[in-house]
Design an enzyme around this catalytic site. Structure first.
Site, short mmCIF file in Angstrom:
data_model
loop_
_atom_site.label_atom_id
_atom_site.label_comp_id
_atom_site.label_asym_id
_atom_site.label_seq_id
_atom_site.Cartn_x
_atom_site.Cartn_y
_atom_site.Cartn_z
N SER A 130 0.83 -1.21 0.00
CA SER A 130 0.00 0.00 0.00
C SER A 130 0.86 1.26 0.00
O SER A 130 1.96 1.26 0.53
CB SER A 130 -0.92 0.04 1.21
N LYS A 184 -4.40 -6.56 3.53
CA LYS A 184 -4.40 -5.42 2.57
C LYS A 184 -5.85 -5.09 2.15
O LYS A 184 -6.21 -3.92 1.99
CB LYS A 184 -3.55 -5.78 1.34
N HIS A 187 -7.38 -3.21 4.92
CA HIS A 187 -6.79 -1.86 4.88
C HIS A 187 -7.58 -1.00 3.90
O HIS A 187 -7.97 0.13 4.20
CB HIS A 187 -5.31 -1.94 4.46
N ASN A 188 -7.82 -1.54 2.72
CA ASN A 188 -8.54 -0.77 1.70
C ASN A 188 -10.00 -0.53 2.10
O ASN A 188 -10.55 0.53 1.81
CB ASN A 188 -8.49 -1.49 0.35
N GLU A 191 -9.93 2.23 4.34
CA GLU A 191 -9.64 3.42 3.51
C GLU A 191 -10.92 3.95 2.84
O GLU A 191 -11.17 5.16 2.82
CB GLU A 191 -8.60 3.00 2.46
#
Ligand code: NAP
Length: 472
Positions: A130, A184, A187-188, A191
């Site tokens: 990222s 990940k 994480h997104n 986000e």
């Protein structure tokens, strides 16, 4: 010629920047791209770093240029292209060579690829990266999933290129097979929620309070010096200050209000739902992007339903402080939900995901990087078995302080007809999570009425059906 320490396939935006970062940190790297002209162009752009880069035009030449056991980063379009690339590489590899998919793979594909390669002499790493283009070039946050032995082989190179937070590298091995890509993905998902909540506050300031882009940018700039300090708030200030070179108007005012999405937000929600974990702020953010994309339908609906004045009125206090605290409270809900989804996945997939380590490697390099993640690191370090981030002592205190502002802001926005789906879902998440006696007793009664599904009683008596008689 001296062999390379590592190889990289795919010299697109991410791959070329990652390769330059690897070379800059003193590592020798071999590179290959499907369109070979791009390899020559890349070497031309690499300047003095080209001395550490071996540009290859065939897979055979590329594999031979790397020191065995060979770590090979595959940074290409996610999906079928990755399987094709793996198949193309395999005939040239030797025992213990490691293929590393660094694209945005669905973790379920990573689990399948890991299992397939486990039956061969080669191993596989699924690696979430990222930080976008800038992160890839100067220091991304890197989330690794695979065998621990494979991680050991790549650890020195990855540590050298990762972002640093107080000299602490933002890279870690998180577990086997799909662990890195799962983290990940979440994480997104976080986000998506973070960005949506910022956009909702922007909407209140623009439509509810009639502020111009530049003024709103200044507000975000001020907030970036406080508890909301983060990369996303920082770029929001910059974006709002930028002018359109064509018209001279603020660039945000000429950008079409249709948000794109590539899948990681949706995957976060699907996985959360599969495991029965509420991720309401992330769900609201994904749905908001989908609703944004039906622009023509929204225009037609506004003609039918009219355009309310959308005047945002907040009783007493300083509006901007309330908005700042509201955003902060909602952000806590989004992160708490994301971490709860990872905790459930850790059990479901036997990963032992280390929560403090995940928060630690998100403190720098990645898109959601912030000071706030250092506080999450400390909270999970001090309370490794906490059921939810919001019940840790530090975060429960923050929620108590900021929740009244979130409630006031959501109430005022809803009254004004300003859409705040992510902020509102964060608020109702807190309210529902902290309500010891909820309303699911009625749902259980309904389910038993029409489907004889049974219920448990509060007095524990072994009577599991209601007196519905033949009406059921
Ligand atoms: P990009 O600039 O569009 O580059 C795509 C690369 O993939 C090119 O090198 C292309 O080679 C190669 N490629 C495409 N199809 C291929 C195939 N069938 N076989 C072999 N090579 C193929 O993409 P990118 O932005 O660098 O993204 C790469 C990966 O990183 C994606 O999984 C993406 O989701 C992920 N990612 C991107 C970002 C970001 O901010 N951009 C951030 C994190 C992760 P040719 O030159 O021959 O077309």
């Amino acid at each position: 010629m001296q062999q390379a320490e590592i190889g990289l396939i795919g010299l697109g935006v991410m791959g070329s920047n990652l390769a330059l970062n690897i070379a800059e940190k003193g590592n020798r790297i071999a590179v290959f791209n499907r369109t070979t002209a791009r390899t020559d162009e890349f070497l031309g752009e690499a300047g003095p770093l080209a001395d550490r880069i071996i540009g290859c035009h065939t897979i055979e030449e590329f594999v031979a240029a790397i020191r065995p056991p060979r770590p090979i980063i595959i940074m290409i379009k996610a999906g079928e292209a990755v399987d094709q690339q793996i198949d193309a590489l395999m005939p040239y590899l030797s025992k213990n060579d490691i293929m590393i998919d660094a694209g945005n793979a669905n973790f379920r594909d990573t689990v399948a690829r890991f299992a397939r390669l486990d039956t061969t002499d080669f191993t596989f790493i699924g690696m979430g990266v990222s930080g976008g283009e800038e992160g890839a070039r100067h220091g991304p946050s890197i989330m690794v999933g695979g065998r621990e032995e494979s991680w050991k082989r790549v650890e020195p190179v990855l540590t050298s290129i990762a972002a640093k937070y107080d000299n602490d590298p933002c890279v870690a091995w998180l577990g086997t097979d799909g662990a890195g890509h799962f983290v990940k993905t979440i994480h997104n998902g976080i986000e998506y929620a973070d960005m949506q909540m910022i956009a909702e506050i922007y909407g209140i300031l623009r439509d509810g309070l009639g502020k111009k882009a530049g003024e709103i940018g200044n507000t975000f700039g001020a907030w970036n010096k406080g508890r909301l300090n983060s990369y996303l708030i920082e770029i929001t200030e910059k974006v709002l200050a930028a002018a359109d070179p064509e018209s001279g108007a603020p660039i945000v005012d000429v950008i079409l209000d249709k948000a794109g999405q590539k899948g990681t937000g949706k995957w976060s929600v699907i996985e959360a739902q599969q495991m029965g974990i509420p991720a309401t702020a992330i769900e609201a953010a994904v749905a908001a992007r989908s609703l944004s994309s039906v622009k023509e339908e929204r225009e037609a609906a506004q003609k039918i339903f009219g355009n309310p004045a959308r005047v945002f009125k907040l009783e007493g206090g300083a509006i901007e402080t309330d908005l700042e605290l509201a955003l902060f409270a909602a952000k806590i809900a989004a992160y708490a939900q994301g971490f709860a989804v990872m905790a459930a996945a850790s059990k479901e997939f036997n990963w032992s995901l280390p929560m403090p380590t995940i928060a630690r490697i998100w403190r720098a390099g990645c898109i959601i990087r912030s000071q706030f993640l250092d506080e999450i690191t400390q909270a999970f370090t001090a309370n490794p078995d906490a059921a939810n981030l919001i019940v840790t002592p530090a975060f429960s205190a923050m929620v108590k302080q900021s929740l009244p502002s979130l409630r006031r802001v959501v109430a005022a926005a809803v009254t004004a007809g300003l859409p705040v789906p992510a902020l509102a879902s964060a608020l109702t998440y807190f309210d529902a999570y902290a309500q010891a006696r909820g309303t699911a007793n009625l749902i259980q009664a309904q389910r038993d009425f029409f489907g004889a599904h049974g219920f448990d009683r509060i007095d524990g008596k072994p009577l599991h059906h209601g007196p519905w008689g033949s009406g059921a």
